[in-house]
Write a protein that holds these residues in place. Sequence first.
Motif, PDB file in Angstrom:
ATOM      1  N   ALA A  15       1.342  -0.480  -0.218  1.00 59.06           N
ATOM      2  CA  ALA A  15      -0.287   0.284   0.047  1.00 59.06           C
ATOM      3  C   ALA A  15       1.152   1.207   0.001  1.00 59.06           C
ATOM      4  N   GLU A  16       0.858   2.051  -0.863  1.00 61.11           N
ATOM      5  CA  GLU A  16       1.890   2.838  -1.299  1.00 61.11           C
ATOM      6  C   GLU A  16       1.492   4.058  -1.610  1.00 61.11           C
ATOM      7  N   ILE A  17       1.490   5.547  -0.999  1.00 64.56           N
ATOM      8  CA  ILE A  17       1.134   7.039  -1.662  1.00 64.56           C
ATOM      9  C   ILE A  17       1.624   6.991  -2.926  1.00 64.56           C
ATOM     10  N   ARG A  18       0.992   7.425  -3.595  1.00 63.83           N
ATOM     11  CA  ARG A  18       1.639   7.796  -5.215  1.00 63.83           C
ATOM     12  C   ARG A  18       1.846   9.241  -5.090  1.00 63.83           C
ATOM     13  N   VAL A  19       2.927   9.624  -5.511  1.00 61.34           N
ATOM     14  CA  VAL A  19       3.467  11.019  -6.004  1.00 61.34           C
ATOM     15  C   VAL A  19       3.815  11.539  -7.504  1.00 61.34           C
ATOM     16  N   PHE A  20       3.404  12.149  -7.560  1.00 61.27           N
ATOM     17  CA  PHE A  20       3.489  13.001  -8.925  1.00 61.27           C
ATOM     18  C   PHE A  20       4.412  14.732  -8.615  1.00 61.27           C
ATOM     19  N   THR A  21       5.362  14.152  -9.603  1.00 70.84           N
ATOM     20  CA  THR A  21       6.030  15.708  -9.721  1.00 70.84           C
ATOM     21  C   THR A  21       6.539  15.639 -11.920  1.00 70.84           C
TER      22      THR A  21
END
Length: 245
Positions: A15-21
């Motif tokens: 269960a991972e936090i999705r990070v977008f940049t």
Amino acid sequence: MSLLSFTAMAQNPLAEIRVFTEVRDATETRADDKGNLWVDNAASRLLEAVLVEAGLPYEVSIVPWTRLIQNLENQTNTIGYPLVRTPERESRFLWLGLIRPIDSYLYGLRDNADQLPADIAELDSHAIGTIRGDVYDNYFQSLGHNNIVRFGNGSPWLQMMERGRIDLMPFAEHGIRDYLRRHEQPVDKLVPAIRLDALSTGLYFVMHPDSDEILVQHLQQAYGSLLADGRYYEIMGLGTPQSEQ
């Protein structure tokens, strides 16, 4: 989501936090010890420290700017950065934490300094470069400026400026310094022509406004810990709170 289920999520490696940049040129990227590809700047290091402090697993995706915004608007419990805070964006996102205050300007070549405009009213005869879909692009379109040259992420806009294709490019002050340094250009190659007051606010980490409250609180507490013990100022190169008073 209950506190129990949140704790289970934090401890579950699947269960991972999705990070977008986004990235504006390939020289900015680096891989961390987990194999995540980050944009190599202070904002990324700050967010990485927040996620480590929170004890949350994460996955980073570098995407074009327009897709970053789409992901943030359509997916809860995701983080995107860096976003300039504006009144038009206020209700669209949850403003998780300040990365840094910014001063935004239109920049032009120092060699052309005597030909650069002095205020917004003089822009009609000048070509402005923007990154398609970002806050500067939206701003100049809202002003009805009809001489915009829109670039994708990573486009060689500086070379286009040197060839006379564009006259001006909007940037945050710290961002243009970093760009010139990475490309081994003289720090005075570009000069500020016009301050963009409406976009001189702050860069933020943001989330979808309907993200889970417990998750948001946990991330904000982690961010607050970095502020309280001075790690924020160290990472961002802003000195200490005492030295800024």
